[in-house]
Design a protein around this motif. Structure first.
Motif, PDB file in Angstrom:
ATOM      1  N   UNK A  64       0.795  -1.092  -0.011  1.00 44.36           N
ATOM      2  CA  UNK A  64       0.082   0.078   0.049  1.00 44.36           C
ATOM      3  C   UNK A  64       0.865   1.344   0.000  1.00 44.36           C
ATOM      4  N   UNK A  65       1.854   1.433   0.818  1.00 38.26           N
ATOM      5  CA  UNK A  65       2.865   2.286   0.851  1.00 38.26           C
ATOM      6  C   UNK A  65       3.542   2.630  -0.386  1.00 38.26           C
ATOM      7  N   UNK A  66       4.024   1.730  -0.955  1.00 38.83           N
ATOM      8  CA  UNK A  66       4.698   1.790  -2.387  1.00 38.83           C
ATOM      9  C   UNK A  66       3.861   2.336  -3.389  1.00 38.83           C
ATOM     10  N   UNK A  67       2.611   1.697  -3.407  1.00 41.40           N
ATOM     11  CA  UNK A  67       1.551   2.415  -4.339  1.00 41.40           C
ATOM     12  C   UNK A  67       1.106   3.582  -4.299  1.00 41.40           C
ATOM     13  N   UNK A  92      -5.820  11.061   5.280  1.00 37.90           N
ATOM     14  CA  UNK A  92      -6.841  10.210   4.241  1.00 37.90           C
ATOM     15  C   UNK A  92      -5.993   8.748   3.969  1.00 37.90           C
ATOM     16  N   UNK A  93      -5.055   8.954   3.479  1.00 35.70           N
ATOM     17  CA  UNK A  93      -4.230   7.666   3.221  1.00 35.70           C
ATOM     18  C   UNK A  93      -4.187   6.731   4.478  1.00 35.70           C
ATOM     19  N   UNK A  94      -3.679   7.266   5.519  1.00 34.29           N
ATOM     20  CA  UNK A  94      -3.451   6.616   6.747  1.00 34.29           C
ATOM     21  C   UNK A  94      -4.701   5.768   7.075  1.00 34.29           C
ATOM     22  N   UNK A  95      -5.934   6.688   6.948  1.00 35.60           N
ATOM     23  CA  UNK A  95      -7.329   5.934   7.331  1.00 35.60           C
ATOM     24  C   UNK A  95      -7.554   4.731   6.277  1.00 35.60           C
ATOM     25  N   UNK A 152      -6.905   1.653  15.375  1.00 39.94           N
ATOM     26  CA  UNK A 152      -6.404   2.891  14.985  1.00 39.94           C
ATOM     27  C   UNK A 152      -7.202   3.996  14.828  1.00 39.94           C
ATOM     28  N   UNK A 153      -7.024   5.062  15.168  1.00 42.11           N
ATOM     29  CA  UNK A 153      -7.763   6.494  15.238  1.00 42.11           C
ATOM     30  C   UNK A 153      -6.904   7.421  14.461  1.00 42.11           C
ATOM     31  N   UNK A 154      -7.273   7.806  13.484  1.00 45.08           N
ATOM     32  CA  UNK A 154      -6.352   8.937  12.483  1.00 45.08           C
ATOM     33  C   UNK A 154      -7.172  10.156  12.858  1.00 45.08           C
TER      34      UNK A 154
END
Length: 232
Positions: free
Chosen positions: A35-38, A112-115, A126-128
């Motif tokens: 997900x990170x690389x994408x 937004x990406x973290x969520x 997890x709470x973003x």
């Protein structure tokens, strides 16, 4: 001397052998890397040059925080300030999915990406939070982390309200980690120490507890300058 982790294979071996990471958790971390690389193609989450060593430079660099305290790591909620691409907080959440982890960043695209990533990984604890640290409501946490977010004295000034004497602070730093601890004003009472980073021979991790205190008061101006400063 601490043995450095110098390859992707060593990084993954360390996760399995030192942390006892099981296959399911390794699969979750592998999906996080994907997900990170994408997402890095859409927004600059990490330096492109670190992608070939992402397990070493980002995953284990975050995961090592679970091993650096000289006492048992407290259970309970974890606060990660200035989390950026989710380091170290999202990695900790992937390793310990039952622990509540709050990820704070002031950049909307990042949050937004973290969520989305947390949802994709099934990390329901997890709470973003999209916010500046200064605007966060008062609440205390069992563990507080920040990866090169601010100099230590400034970080304590804006974040001490999230801490109790039992809170464990885990702060990945650069080459000046020991110096930052050494020059802390005496008004801060603490038991911080510095551990060598496993992933960067020039870096250290500040770990320990803040027992109390407050930032030093600014020097009082005198004469005309002071009078001018007091006017409304």
């Amino acid at each position: 001397m601490t043995a450095m982790i110098e390859s992707e294979a060593q990084a993954q071996d360390w996760l399995r052998q030192t942390l006892g990471t099981d296959d399911a958790t390794m699969a979750r971390l592998d999906r996080l890397v994907e997900l990170l690389v994408a997402e890095n193609e859409r927004q600059n989450l990490i330096a492109r040059g670190t992608i070939p060593m992402v397990w070493q430079r980002h995953i284990v660099d975050s995961a090592q925080l679970l091993t650096v305290p000289r006492e048992t790591l407290p259970k309970g909620a974890w606060l990660d300030l200035g989390t950026g691409a989710g380091f170290p907080g999202l990695v900790i959440a992937a390793l310990q999915p039952q622990r509540p982890v709050t990820l704070v960043d002031s950049r909307r695209l990042r949050t937004e990406w973290l969520a989305r990533a947390a949802a994709e990984l099934g990390l329901s604890q997890v709470n973003v939070v999209l916010s500046r640290v200064e605007d966060l409501p008062d609440q205390t946490y069992a563990v507080l982390s920040a990866r090169a977010f601010a100099p230590l004295d400034k970080l304590l000034t804006i974040s001490s309200r999230f801490s109790t004497p039992e809170t464990m602070w885990l702060l990945p730093k650069g080459a000046k980690a020991a110096q930052e601890v050494a020059i802390l004003p005496e008004t801060w009472r603490h038991v911080f120490h510095v551990e060598q980073s496993l992933t960067d021979p020039a870096a250290g991790v500040i770990a320990g507890r803040l027992l109390g205190g407050h930032p030093p008061k600014p020097a009082r101006q005198s004469g005309a300058a002071s009078q001018r400063g007091s006017r409304r």
